[in-house]
Design an enzyme around this catalytic site. Sequence first.
Site, PDB file in Angstrom:
ATOM      1  N   ARG A 104      13.322  37.361  30.788  1.00  0.00           N
ATOM      2  CA  ARG A 104      14.383  36.653  31.551  1.00  0.00           C
ATOM      3  C   ARG A 104      15.854  36.828  30.764  1.00  0.00           C
ATOM      4  NH1 ARG A 104      16.008  37.988  35.704  1.00  0.00           N
ATOM      5  NH2 ARG A 104      14.022  37.845  36.312  1.00  0.00           N
ATOM      6  N   LYS A 139      40.094  34.418  33.078  1.00  0.00           N
ATOM      7  CA  LYS A 139      39.210  33.851  34.188  1.00  0.00           C
ATOM      8  C   LYS A 139      37.768  34.445  33.996  1.00  0.00           C
ATOM      9  CE  LYS A 139      42.959  32.938  37.503  1.00  0.00           C
ATOM     10  NZ  LYS A 139      43.583  33.212  38.995  1.00  0.00           N
ATOM     11  N   LYS A 171      54.285  31.646  32.340  1.00  0.00           N
ATOM     12  CA  LYS A 171      53.813  31.692  33.787  1.00  0.00           C
ATOM     13  C   LYS A 171      54.734  30.662  34.434  1.00  0.00           C
ATOM     14  CE  LYS A 171      49.613  31.706  35.204  1.00  0.00           C
ATOM     15  NZ  LYS A 171      49.518  33.120  35.464  1.00  0.00           N
ATOM     16  N   GLU A 201      56.182  35.965  33.834  1.00  0.00           N
ATOM     17  CA  GLU A 201      55.589  35.874  35.202  1.00  0.00           C
ATOM     18  C   GLU A 201      56.923  35.787  36.098  1.00  0.00           C
ATOM     19  OE1 GLU A 201      51.977  34.060  36.833  1.00  0.00           O
ATOM     20  OE2 GLU A 201      53.716  32.637  37.681  1.00  0.00           O
ATOM     21  N   ASP A 222      54.056  38.621  40.169  1.00  0.00           N
ATOM     22  CA  ASP A 222      52.850  37.927  40.921  1.00  0.00           C
ATOM     23  C   ASP A 222      53.213  37.499  42.340  1.00  0.00           C
ATOM     24  OD1 ASP A 222      50.714  35.928  40.847  1.00  0.00           O
ATOM     25  OD2 ASP A 222      51.915  34.467  41.224  1.00  0.00           O
TER      26      ASP A 222
END
Length: 299
Positions: A104, A139, A171, A201, A222
């Site tokens: 597994r 992410k 950002k 960004e 973005d």
Amino acid sequence: MTHLPVLSPLLIEEQVRAALIEDLGRAGDITSQATIAPEMTATAELNVRESGVIAGMELAAAAFRLMDPSVRFEALVRDGDRVAADAVLARVSGPARAVLSAERVALNFLMHLSGVATYTAAFADEIAHTNAKVCCTRKTMPGLRALEKYAVRMGGGSSHRYGLDDAILIKDNHIAVSGGVTGAIRAARDFAGHLVKVEVEVTTLEELEEALEAAPDVILLDNMVPELLRRAVEINCDCAGLSEETYFGDPRRVKLEASGNVNLKTIRAIAETGVDYISTSKITMAAPTLDIGLDVVVR
């Protein structure tokens, strides 16, 4: 010559050992202990049920090796290979208890990473006729970032920064707190070493023009629709004093990256605007597993 990435043997052992410990718990594989005599051996095949791109073979091999060093793992494909449905990926033989106890964990790594590689390849294939590269981001599933980013590259994708410490990405929230695009870029330049890239960004063409004046290494566009992305590429070209023929590969221009609303239906149109990179969390966070199983060969 382009060399494929490799995973550190230390990282492989650390990840696989932790997964085996989690699965075996305190008493080990009590099913195999109850039903299989210690001296019994088994031969099995790792079979893929659908077509895809393989990633994680070394982790699968490590699962069997760490369970019992006498288990033999014969790999028939390599990471990065595209395989057809029903292909045999590897043959495993040795003590039956060890083979089944490691099954597994070996499959979990192989199915997940091959799923990421396969899904990435689907995105990369959509934009293969352009100069753009599809990129993964931060992410990722906690604890699996290095493995998932490796799988992305096996599928023909590229990697964004690995973490918060290897590149500066300014950002919208950084800009809001620091007071503006220009000030944030200049502060980042003052802070960063000469080997640290600075990306900012922007969400409008006005912010793009302001950012270009401050000369970051990369500008992240973005949530812009293709029409705005195409105009952004033109503005970047004009600011660098370049013609479209000399645009790509010229070190004077700022690299452009697009993000937001990226999926298999939209990525082609985004790439055809002329951006350099397209980042998406889909290839790591939404990739389905590749169906792979272990089948004991009964003679």
